[in-house]
Scaffold this motif. Structure first.
Motif, PDB file in Angstrom:
ATOM      1  N   ALA A 168       0.828  -1.203   0.000  1.00  0.00           N
ATOM      2  CA  ALA A 168       0.000   0.000   0.000  1.00  0.00           C
ATOM      3  C   ALA A 168       0.866   1.258   0.000  1.00  0.00           C
ATOM      4  O   ALA A 168       0.500   2.277  -0.590  1.00  0.00           O
ATOM      5  N   ILE A 169       2.021   1.188   0.658  1.00  0.00           N
ATOM      6  CA  ILE A 169       2.941   2.321   0.680  1.00  0.00           C
ATOM      7  C   ILE A 169       3.492   2.574  -0.720  1.00  0.00           C
ATOM      8  O   ILE A 169       3.556   3.718  -1.183  1.00  0.00           O
ATOM      9  N   VAL A 170       3.867   1.508  -1.415  1.00  0.00           N
ATOM     10  CA  VAL A 170       4.347   1.636  -2.792  1.00  0.00           C
ATOM     11  C   VAL A 170       3.251   2.204  -3.681  1.00  0.00           C
ATOM     12  O   VAL A 170       3.503   3.070  -4.528  1.00  0.00           O
ATOM     13  N   ALA A 171       2.026   1.744  -3.483  1.00  0.00           N
ATOM     14  CA  ALA A 171       0.904   2.230  -4.282  1.00  0.00           C
ATOM     15  C   ALA A 171       0.653   3.718  -4.063  1.00  0.00           C
ATOM     16  O   ALA A 171       0.146   4.405  -4.957  1.00  0.00           O
ATOM     17  N   ARG A 172       1.024   4.221  -2.881  1.00  0.00           N
ATOM     18  CA  ARG A 172       0.868   5.648  -2.596  1.00  0.00           C
ATOM     19  C   ARG A 172       1.963   6.491  -3.243  1.00  0.00           C
ATOM     20  O   ARG A 172       1.877   7.718  -3.250  1.00  0.00           O
ATOM     21  N   GLY A 173       3.003   5.848  -3.768  1.00  0.00           N
ATOM     22  CA  GLY A 173       4.032   6.592  -4.480  1.00  0.00           C
ATOM     23  C   GLY A 173       5.365   6.691  -3.779  1.00  0.00           C
ATOM     24  O   GLY A 173       6.203   7.513  -4.171  1.00  0.00           O
ATOM     25  N   LEU A 174       5.618   5.860  -2.768  1.00  0.00           N
ATOM     26  CA  LEU A 174       6.910   5.838  -2.094  1.00  0.00           C
ATOM     27  C   LEU A 174       7.698   4.617  -2.564  1.00  0.00           C
ATOM     28  O   LEU A 174       7.161   3.515  -2.625  1.00  0.00           O
ATOM     29  N   ALA A 175       8.958   4.819  -2.885  1.00  0.00           N
ATOM     30  CA  ALA A 175       9.827   3.718  -3.299  1.00  0.00           C
ATOM     31  C   ALA A 175      11.150   3.838  -2.566  1.00  0.00           C
ATOM     32  O   ALA A 175      11.679   4.940  -2.413  1.00  0.00           O
ATOM     33  N   GLN A 176      11.681   2.711  -2.115  1.00  0.00           N
ATOM     34  CA  GLN A 176      12.953   2.706  -1.408  1.00  0.00           C
ATOM     35  C   GLN A 176      13.999   1.903  -2.176  1.00  0.00           C
ATOM     36  O   GLN A 176      13.713   0.821  -2.692  1.00  0.00           O
ATOM     37  N   VAL A 177      15.205   2.449  -2.258  1.00  0.00           N
ATOM     38  CA  VAL A 177      16.363   1.708  -2.754  1.00  0.00           C
ATOM     39  C   VAL A 177      17.171   1.318  -1.519  1.00  0.00           C
ATOM     40  O   VAL A 177      17.815   2.160  -0.912  1.00  0.00           O
TER      41      VAL A 177
END
Length: 257
Positions: free
Chosen positions: A87-96
């Motif tokens: 859900a966090i990714v779907a909100r537009g947050l991405a982590q490397v």
């Protein structure tokens, strides 16, 4: 080290803009690493978090990515940030993450396409072209196995893969770790270009001087707490920061970009 710049010294953030954290606490089981973290990563800016090993920087990114439980208030674009990673990714947050975590036996192109697997095929193709434009070295090596790339090229690929999903906020955990100085400069210049391309960036780094040289706002963490904050240019001029992290001769006394 006590704070030398109050919250008023940081970039003001309008309600609903970017990432806003209030009273965040997180840890591992019974061990609490972070206590009452307040932080703003404004929309359209590059915000850096610096500090020594063990300060809690990676733990903070894991909490924001939903990889460990957190408490406190976290909002993104004015809405509460969910707890589940998908859900966090779907909100537009991405982590490397630190360590890149690439698929070594897949090509550069295949790794990138995996990053955009949720996008419709035509959009994925357009996004791939944009990422390869942003990273010309990956374009040159697009048919090469990821495991055969240099460390710097692998880090570029990890960043490019995260960008394939069209994130609004890109979180980078120690991207310069283990890289030669020239590659560090090239990578951080690309991070700044990503910000200029419209993606907000939250950058965790141990390389204090180089990270602050490209950043808008900055936070210094020690032992799970924020101890200094403000604009990167102002913090670079702080004698306390210079003595603790840079050395008195590490950067010119003006310090401003």
């Amino acid at each position: 080290m006590s704070a030398v710049l109050s919250s008023a010294g940081a970039h003001p953030v309008a309600h609903g803009a970017g990432l806003s954290i209030r009273g965040l606490a997180a840890g591992y089981g019974a061990m609490r690493v972070l206590a009452s973290i307040d932080l703003e990563a404004p929309k359209g800016e590059l915000t850096v978090i610096v500090g020594a090993n063990g300060a809690g920087k990676t733990t903070l990114l894991k909490a924001l990515s939903g990889l460990i439980p957190r408490s406190g208030e976290v909002t993104f674009d004015g809405e509460p940030l969910p707890a589940a990673p998908a859900a966090i990714v779907a909100r537009g947050l991405a982590q490397v993450p630190e360590g890149r975590q690439l698929f070594a036996q897949m090509t550069v192109r295949e790794n990138l396409e995996l990053g955009g697997y949720l996008l419709p095929k035509p959009e994925r193709a357009g996004r791939l072209a944009r990422v390869l434009e942003l990273f010309p070295r990956l374009m040159e090596r697009r048919t090469q196995l990821a495991g055969t790339l240099s460390g710097g090229e692998q880090q570029m690929l990890a960043v490019g893969r995260a960008l394939m999903g069209r994130p609004k906020l890109l979180m980078l955990d120690e991207p310069s770790l283990g890289l030669a100085p020239k590659m560090v400069d090239e990578l951080l210049a690309m991070v700044r270009h990503i910000r200029d391309d419209g993606v907000s960036v939250l950058l965790v780094e141990q390389n204090v001087a180089k990270a602050m040289a490209i950043a808008d706002g900055a936070y210094v963490m020690e032992r799970g707490a924020i101890v200094m904050q403000g604009s990167a240019a102002r913090l670079l001029r702080s004698e306390r920061l210079r003595e603790a992290y840079l050395g008195t001769e590490a950067i010119p006394r003006t310090g401003a970009r």
